[in-house]
Design an enzyme around this catalytic site. Sequence first.
Site, PDB file in Angstrom:
ATOM      1  N   CYS A  92       0.840  -1.204   0.000  1.00  0.00           N
ATOM      2  CA  CYS A  92       0.000   0.000   0.000  1.00  0.00           C
ATOM      3  C   CYS A  92       0.875   1.254   0.000  1.00  0.00           C
ATOM      4  CB  CYS A  92      -0.910  -0.006   1.224  1.00  0.00           C
ATOM      5  SG  CYS A  92      -2.048   1.380   1.225  1.00  0.00           S
ATOM      6  N   CYS A  94       0.033   4.339   0.665  1.00  0.00           N
ATOM      7  CA  CYS A  94      -0.505   5.463   1.440  1.00  0.00           C
ATOM      8  C   CYS A  94      -0.145   5.389   2.921  1.00  0.00           C
ATOM      9  CB  CYS A  94      -2.019   5.505   1.289  1.00  0.00           C
ATOM     10  SG  CYS A  94      -2.553   5.465  -0.419  1.00  0.00           S
ATOM     11  N   CYS A 113      -5.301  -5.019   0.719  1.00  0.00           N
ATOM     12  CA  CYS A 113      -4.879  -5.243   2.105  1.00  0.00           C
ATOM     13  C   CYS A 113      -5.980  -5.955   2.903  1.00  0.00           C
ATOM     14  CB  CYS A 113      -4.534  -3.909   2.744  1.00  0.00           C
ATOM     15  SG  CYS A 113      -5.926  -2.757   2.766  1.00  0.00           S
TER      16      CYS A 113
HETATM   17  S1  SF4 Z   1      -6.945  -1.717  -0.804  1.00  0.00           S
HETATM   18 FE1  SF4 Z   1      -5.573  -1.414   0.926  1.00  0.00          FE
HETATM   19  S2  SF4 Z   1      -3.534  -1.707   0.054  1.00  0.00           S
HETATM   20 FE2  SF4 Z   1      -4.900  -1.356  -1.664  1.00  0.00          FE
HETATM   21  S3  SF4 Z   1      -4.776   0.829  -2.055  1.00  0.00           S
HETATM   22 FE3  SF4 Z   1      -6.521   0.477  -0.656  1.00  0.00          FE
HETATM   23  S4  SF4 Z   1      -5.708   0.764   1.413  1.00  0.00           S
HETATM   24 FE4  SF4 Z   1      -3.960   0.502   0.018  1.00  0.00          FE
END
Ligand code: SF4
Length: 153
Positions: A92, A94, A113
């Site tokens: 990720c 962010c 995630c």
């Molecule tokens: S799903 Fe989880 S890992 Fe993927 S961009 Fe969104 S927060 Fe980040």
Amino acid sequence: MTLMRTLPATTSYAVGFGVSSFNAPPSHLRYRRFVIANASAEPSDKSVEIMRKFSEQYARRSGTYFCVDKSVTSVVIKGLADHKDSLGAPLCPCRHYDDKAAEATQGFWNCPCVPMRERKECHCMLFLTPDNDFAGNEQVITMEEIKESTANM
Ligand code: SF4
């Protein structure tokens, strides 16, 4: 927003995003500045394409939508691609990590995630549920859109 309760308070993301999340919806610009600051590297076209396709497929599969501002989507996809290039996994983009390689190996924050898989919580705003104020109505994004919206970043 229940998201903040699930995030470690020690991450820069949780601290930076949490205040505005509880008191008022985060503005586009505030969010965009944060993402840009974390996706400064230029990933390979191959990895961007892989993550673009993944994002489209996962949005359809999870019943989520891209942000009404596709530049948000574009920057997150490029951040995932950058991590795929440098770490071998779409960690990720962010979040702050003390040890990115260890996090990528552990897998909790590899996209999608665990919070996304379990509760449809994407704090990057890549995958938004229809009730989210920032959700658009698209599950498609082209390479051209990604390149155009990130050309001056
Ligand atoms: S799903 Fe989880 S890992 Fe993927 S961009 Fe969104 S927060 Fe980040």
